[in-house]
Design a protein around this motif. Structure first.
Motif, PDB file in Angstrom:
ATOM      1  N   VAL A 205       0.873  -1.175   0.000  1.00  0.00           N
ATOM      2  CA  VAL A 205       0.000   0.000   0.000  1.00  0.00           C
ATOM      3  C   VAL A 205       0.905   1.219   0.000  1.00  0.00           C
ATOM      4  O   VAL A 205       1.837   1.312   0.807  1.00  0.00           O
ATOM      5  N   VAL A 206       0.655   2.161  -0.889  1.00  0.00           N
ATOM      6  CA  VAL A 206       1.358   3.441  -0.897  1.00  0.00           C
ATOM      7  C   VAL A 206       0.343   4.518  -0.519  1.00  0.00           C
ATOM      8  O   VAL A 206      -0.644   4.727  -1.230  1.00  0.00           O
ATOM      9  N   THR A 207       0.565   5.162   0.619  1.00  0.00           N
ATOM     10  CA  THR A 207      -0.368   6.208   1.053  1.00  0.00           C
ATOM     11  C   THR A 207      -0.007   7.529   0.392  1.00  0.00           C
ATOM     12  O   THR A 207       1.175   7.861   0.224  1.00  0.00           O
ATOM     13  N   LEU A 208      -1.045   8.291   0.026  1.00  0.00           N
ATOM     14  CA  LEU A 208      -0.871   9.511  -0.767  1.00  0.00           C
ATOM     15  C   LEU A 208      -1.432  10.745  -0.079  1.00  0.00           C
ATOM     16  O   LEU A 208      -1.724  11.740  -0.730  1.00  0.00           O
ATOM     17  N   GLY A 209      -1.598  10.692   1.240  1.00  0.00           N
ATOM     18  CA  GLY A 209      -2.133  11.844   1.955  1.00  0.00           C
ATOM     19  C   GLY A 209      -3.553  12.144   1.527  1.00  0.00           C
ATOM     20  O   GLY A 209      -4.409  11.254   1.465  1.00  0.00           O
ATOM     21  N   GLU A 210      -3.811  13.399   1.188  1.00  0.00           N
ATOM     22  CA  GLU A 210      -5.173  13.814   0.831  1.00  0.00           C
ATOM     23  C   GLU A 210      -5.659  13.192  -0.473  1.00  0.00           C
ATOM     24  O   GLU A 210      -6.842  13.269  -0.803  1.00  0.00           O
ATOM     25  N   ARG A 211      -4.739  12.524  -1.217  1.00  0.00           N
ATOM     26  CA  ARG A 211      -5.128  11.866  -2.465  1.00  0.00           C
ATOM     27  C   ARG A 211      -5.473  10.389  -2.256  1.00  0.00           C
ATOM     28  O   ARG A 211      -5.720   9.671  -3.223  1.00  0.00           O
ATOM     29  N   GLY A 212      -5.484   9.925  -1.014  1.00  0.00           N
ATOM     30  CA  GLY A 212      -5.914   8.561  -0.757  1.00  0.00           C
ATOM     31  C   GLY A 212      -4.771   7.569  -0.670  1.00  0.00           C
ATOM     32  O   GLY A 212      -3.700   7.875  -0.129  1.00  0.00           O
TER      33      GLY A 212
END
Length: 296
Positions: A205-212
Motif C-alpha cells: 500500500v502506498v499512502t498519498l495523503g489527501e489523495r488517498g
C-alpha cells in the motif's frame, strides 16, 4: 490479537505559522508534550480501532517513561512486554505548521537499546494474527522480530532506509507513504513505486495523503481508494493511524478495498486533530466516517 514491536517516544511539539529556515528564529503559538513514537502510535491506533493489542519495546527510567507507559495502558494496550531501561526515553522534536505539515527530529534513547525479541516477547508475537513493525528500532532487532513464526508481518518502512532482503522475505504487506516509496524504489511516481515494491513483497500500500492510497498484490489486484475530505490540523501520525487501522481491518477479515477504506477513514479523522496518539479515533468514529465515505 495484534502485536507491535516498535518505538515509544515523547513528542515535544511546537506549533508555528511556518517552520524556521536554517539560522532563523520564529515565534510559536503553542507547545505540547504528547506520547508518541511510531510503534506506540500504531499500537494506540489499533487498540482504539477495536483490536486486542500487545506492545513490545522500551522506555527509559527518566520522567517521560511512566507517561509513555501510562498512555499505552490507558488506550487498552497490553504493556507487559514494555521494558524500562536505564537512561532517557526516546523523544521526537516536532514542528507543526498552521497548514498541518510537520518536520520531525527523533532521538532514539531507550529505543536504541532494544535487541531482538526474547522468549517472552516471541511467545506474544507468535500468538498474534498480525505483527506491526517500523524502523525506529535497530534494524537487527526488527529483522529478528519479523522472523518469529506465526503472524502476518506488516511493515511501515519509516524512516526510509535501505531494507535488507532478510527482512523483506518475511514481510507480507509493506505500507510506505509516497515519499518513502520513492526513496526505497527510485521510482518516479507512486504507481511505478507500487509495482517495484511488489517485486519484493506480496502486497503493498502506498499512502498519498489527501489523495488517498494505492494498493497492489501479486495476484494482479490494483486499487485506488480516495481519502475522506478533511481540514488538516496536524498530519503527525496519520500514517501510523492508517497502519494500525489497516491491521485491524485485515485481522477482522475485511477484503482489500474495504480494509483500505476503513484505514483511510481513521487517518482522515486523525489529521483533523492535534497531536499523535491524542488524535487517533475510536472505533465508533471510524465506523461513522466510513459510512459517510460510502454514502457519498
Amino acid at each position: 490479537m495484534i502485536s507491535v514491536f516498535g518505538s515509544a517516544n515523547m513528542d515535544l511539539v511546537a506549533y508555528v505559522p511556518a517552520a524556521p529556515r536554517l539560522g532563523e528564529t520564529v515565534t510559536g503559538w503553542a507547545f505540547r508534550t504528547i506520547p508518541g513514537g511510531k510503534g506506540a502510535n500504531q499500537a494506540v491506533a489499533a487498540a482504539r480501532a477495536g483490536a486486542e493489542v500487545a506492545f513490545v519495546g522500551a522506555v527509559g527510567d527518566d520522567a517521560f517513561g511512566p507517561g509513555l507507559r501510562a498512555a499505552l495502558a490507558d488506550a487498552g494496550v497490553d504493556v507487559g512486554r514494555l521494558r524500562t531501561v536505564p537512561g532517557p526515553s526516546g523523544i521526537a522534536h516536532i514542528v507543526v505548521e498552521d497548514g498541518g505539515g510537520n518536520a520531525i527530529i527523533v532521538v532514539p534513547g531507550a529505543n536504541g537499546t532494544v535487541a531482538g525479541p526474547d522468549d517472552g516477547d516471541a511467545a506474544v508475537i507468535g500468538r498474534s494474527a498480525a505483527l506491526l513493525l517500523q524502523l525506529e528500532l535497530p534494524m537487527e532487532a526488527v529483522v529478528a522480530a519479523a522472523r518469529v513464526p506465526g503472524p502476518e508481518v506488516i511493515l511501515t518502512p519509516a524512516p526510509a532506509v535501505p531494507l535488507p532482503d532478510e527482512l523483506l522475505e518475511r514481510v507480507d504487506l509493506i505500507v510506505p507513504n509516497e515519499h518513502e516509496a520513492a526513496a526505497l524504489t527510485g521510482a518516479a511516481g507512486p504507481d511505478e513505486a507500487l509495482e517495484a515494491l511488489l517485486g519484493r513483497v506480496p502486497e503493498a500500500v502506498v499512502t498519498l495523503g489527501e489523495r488517498g492510497a494505492l494498493y497492489g498484490s501479486r495476484d494482479g489486484t490494483r486499487l485506488r481508494v480516495p481519502a475522506l475530505p478533511v481540514r488538516a490540523v496536524d498530519t503527525t501520525a496519520a500514517g501510523d493511524t492508517f497502519a494500525g487501522a489497516l491491521a485491524v481491518a485485515r485481522t477482522e477479515g475485511l477484503g482489500p478495498e474495504r480494509a483500505l477504506r476503513f484505514a483511510s477513514a481513521a487517518a482522515a479523522l486523525s489529521v483533523g486533530r492535534a497531536g499523535a496518539s491524542t488524535s487517533m479515533p475510536h472505533r465508533h468514529e471510524i465506523d461513522e466516517a466510513l459510512a459517510s465515505m460510502e454514502g457519498r
